[in-house]
Write a protein that holds these residues in place. Sequence first.
Motif, PDB file in Angstrom:
ATOM      1  N   VAL A 155       0.837  -1.198   0.000  1.00 42.65           N
ATOM      2  CA  VAL A 155       0.000   0.000   0.000  1.00 42.65           C
ATOM      3  C   VAL A 155       0.872   1.248   0.000  1.00 42.65           C
ATOM      4  N   ILE A 156       0.518   2.157  -0.894  1.00 39.76           N
ATOM      5  CA  ILE A 156       1.117   3.491  -0.912  1.00 39.76           C
ATOM      6  C   ILE A 156       0.022   4.466  -0.534  1.00 39.76           C
ATOM      7  N   TYR A 157       0.255   5.173   0.555  1.00 38.98           N
ATOM      8  CA  TYR A 157      -0.708   6.137   1.087  1.00 38.98           C
ATOM      9  C   TYR A 157      -0.257   7.522   0.643  1.00 38.98           C
ATOM     10  N   ILE A 158      -1.108   8.208  -0.100  1.00 40.82           N
ATOM     11  CA  ILE A 158      -0.796   9.565  -0.533  1.00 40.82           C
ATOM     12  C   ILE A 158      -1.564  10.541   0.352  1.00 40.82           C
ATOM     13  N   ALA A 159      -0.819  11.312   1.113  1.00 37.87           N
ATOM     14  CA  ALA A 159      -1.394  12.334   1.988  1.00 37.87           C
ATOM     15  C   ALA A 159      -1.331  13.680   1.267  1.00 37.87           C
ATOM     16  N   THR A 160      -2.450  14.402   1.270  1.00 33.40           N
ATOM     17  CA  THR A 160      -2.500  15.663   0.532  1.00 33.40           C
ATOM     18  C   THR A 160      -2.525  16.892   1.436  1.00 33.40           C
ATOM     19  N   ALA A 161      -2.602  16.685   2.734  1.00 31.64           N
ATOM     20  CA  ALA A 161      -2.747  17.811   3.669  1.00 31.64           C
ATOM     21  C   ALA A 161      -1.454  18.596   3.819  1.00 31.64           C
ATOM     22  N   ARG A 162      -1.634  19.846   4.131  1.00 32.79           N
ATOM     23  CA  ARG A 162      -0.529  20.709   4.532  1.00 32.79           C
ATOM     24  C   ARG A 162      -0.785  21.114   5.975  1.00 32.79           C
ATOM     25  N   VAL A 163       0.274  21.176   6.750  1.00 38.81           N
ATOM     26  CA  VAL A 163       0.140  21.630   8.128  1.00 38.81           C
ATOM     27  C   VAL A 163       0.067  23.147   8.101  1.00 38.81           C
ATOM     28  N   GLY A 164      -1.093  23.678   8.519  1.00 39.55           N
ATOM     29  CA  GLY A 164      -1.269  25.121   8.529  1.00 39.55           C
ATOM     30  C   GLY A 164      -1.413  25.689   9.932  1.00 39.55           C
ATOM     31  N   ASP A 165      -1.796  24.820  10.864  1.00 32.93           N
ATOM     32  CA  ASP A 165      -1.988  25.266  12.242  1.00 32.93           C
ATOM     33  C   ASP A 165      -1.893  24.056  13.163  1.00 32.93           C
ATOM     34  N   THR A 166      -1.976  24.293  14.446  1.00 37.40           N
ATOM     35  CA  THR A 166      -1.842  23.223  15.433  1.00 37.40           C
ATOM     36  C   THR A 166      -2.944  22.184  15.305  1.00 37.40           C
ATOM     37  N   GLU A 167      -4.164  22.627  15.057  1.00 41.16           N
ATOM     38  CA  GLU A 167      -5.288  21.696  14.945  1.00 41.16           C
ATOM     39  C   GLU A 167      -5.086  20.759  13.757  1.00 41.16           C
ATOM     40  N   MET A 168      -4.615  21.287  12.611  1.00 38.61           N
ATOM     41  CA  MET A 168      -4.368  20.445  11.439  1.00 38.61           C
ATOM     42  C   MET A 168      -3.204  19.494  11.713  1.00 38.61           C
ATOM     43  N   GLU A 169      -2.217  19.962  12.424  1.00 44.23           N
ATOM     44  CA  GLU A 169      -1.093  19.104  12.796  1.00 44.23           C
ATOM     45  C   GLU A 169      -1.586  17.918  13.637  1.00 44.23           C
ATOM     46  N   GLN A 170      -2.523  18.169  14.542  1.00 46.81           N
ATOM     47  CA  GLN A 170      -3.086  17.097  15.370  1.00 46.81           C
ATOM     48  C   GLN A 170      -3.897  16.113  14.529  1.00 46.81           C
ATOM     49  N   ARG A 171      -4.653  16.624  13.567  1.00 42.34           N
ATOM     50  CA  ARG A 171      -5.424  15.743  12.672  1.00 42.34           C
ATOM     51  C   ARG A 171      -4.491  14.830  11.880  1.00 42.34           C
ATOM     52  N   ILE A 172      -3.418  15.409  11.367  1.00 37.65           N
ATOM     53  CA  ILE A 172      -2.463  14.634  10.579  1.00 37.65           C
ATOM     54  C   ILE A 172      -1.811  13.564  11.453  1.00 37.65           C
TER      55      ILE A 172
ATOM     56  N   THR B  32      -1.382  -0.940  -4.157  1.00 36.22           N
ATOM     57  CA  THR B  32      -2.660  -0.298  -3.867  1.00 36.22           C
ATOM     58  C   THR B  32      -2.354   1.135  -3.475  1.00 36.22           C
ATOM     59  N   VAL B  33      -3.006   2.073  -4.132  1.00 33.63           N
ATOM     60  CA  VAL B  33      -2.788   3.494  -3.852  1.00 33.63           C
ATOM     61  C   VAL B  33      -4.023   4.040  -3.156  1.00 33.63           C
ATOM     62  N   LEU B  34      -3.817   4.634  -1.981  1.00 33.68           N
ATOM     63  CA  LEU B  34      -4.889   5.252  -1.209  1.00 33.68           C
ATOM     64  C   LEU B  34      -4.589   6.742  -1.117  1.00 33.68           C
ATOM     65  N   VAL B  35      -5.504   7.571  -1.612  1.00 31.87           N
ATOM     66  CA  VAL B  35      -5.348   9.026  -1.574  1.00 31.87           C
ATOM     67  C   VAL B  35      -6.307   9.590  -0.541  1.00 31.87           C
ATOM     68  N   ASP B  36      -5.764  10.301   0.452  1.00 33.95           N
ATOM     69  CA  ASP B  36      -6.596  10.893   1.504  1.00 33.95           C
ATOM     70  C   ASP B  36      -6.084  12.302   1.780  1.00 33.95           C
ATOM     71  N   CYS B  37      -6.787  13.342   1.394  1.00 36.98           N
ATOM     72  CA  CYS B  37      -8.066  13.324   0.717  1.00 36.98           C
ATOM     73  C   CYS B  37      -8.096  14.334  -0.410  1.00 36.98           C
ATOM     74  N   LEU B  38      -9.066  14.162  -1.300  1.00 37.96           N
ATOM     75  CA  LEU B  38      -9.172  15.018  -2.473  1.00 37.96           C
ATOM     76  C   LEU B  38      -9.587  16.448  -2.134  1.00 37.96           C
ATOM     77  N   THR B  39     -10.395  16.632  -1.103  1.00 36.06           N
ATOM     78  CA  THR B  39     -10.833  17.994  -0.780  1.00 36.06           C
ATOM     79  C   THR B  39      -9.669  18.848  -0.266  1.00 36.06           C
ATOM     80  N   LEU B  40      -8.760  18.255   0.481  1.00 35.10           N
ATOM     81  CA  LEU B  40      -7.571  19.012   0.905  1.00 35.10           C
ATOM     82  C   LEU B  40      -6.705  19.345  -0.300  1.00 35.10           C
ATOM     83  N   TRP B  41      -6.562  18.397  -1.209  1.00 33.44           N
ATOM     84  CA  TRP B  41      -5.806  18.635  -2.437  1.00 33.44           C
ATOM     85  C   TRP B  41      -6.426  19.776  -3.249  1.00 33.44           C
ATOM     86  N   LEU B  42      -7.753  19.741  -3.414  1.00 36.92           N
ATOM     87  CA  LEU B  42      -8.439  20.814  -4.145  1.00 36.92           C
ATOM     88  C   LEU B  42      -8.231  22.170  -3.473  1.00 36.92           C
ATOM     89  N   THR B  43      -8.288  22.187  -2.158  1.00 34.97           N
ATOM     90  CA  THR B  43      -8.061  23.433  -1.422  1.00 34.97           C
ATOM     91  C   THR B  43      -6.677  23.984  -1.722  1.00 34.97           C
TER      92      THR B  43
END
Length: 171
Positions: free
Chosen positions: A28-45, A78-89
């Motif tokens: 499995v290759i997990y593709i993460a699209t998030a960027r760390v922008g603040d502490t709350e996002m860092e915790q989610r990641i 297997t490629v898992l992309v999480d998530c497209l909405t963060l990528w679009l943002t």
Amino acid sequence: MRQLILGGARSGKSRIAQERAAATTSPVIYIATARVGDTEMEQRIELHRQNRPAEWQVLEVPEALPAELKRLSGQGCTVLVDCLTLWLTNLLLQSEQTMQQGMAELTGAVAQFQGDLILVSNEVGWGIVPMGELSRQFQDNTGRLHQDLAALVERVTLSVAGIALEVKGGE
């Protein structure tokens, strides 16, 4: 199989995607699209990191997702992309034109993808129409992307309260 898993925030969509990826016999290759922008996002990641198997390869791809999918197509993983909405943002914050181009490239990459592909995205169209122009552009284009991808993939799942509801395909 190519599949799209949609759901609201904290609906269980990432868990469902991870369970499906783990059930395959390929690496499995997990593709993460998030960027760390603040502490709350860092915790989610960090929460996502803790919930992933350690043996999965993780790629951080905040923008060049279509190119990465083209590169990984046919590689036997297997490629898992999480998530497209963060990528679009990430793309929309550059410009609407960049987002439109990215959406077209992503649709092409998914159409051509050979192998197991699991795309995770937030369903953002069930609420009120946002007041701000940028938010409306995001909501409208996310809906368009979901429709285009749903037409291409073999399976579409909606996650509600952690329950997978099969919309298209399935077992």
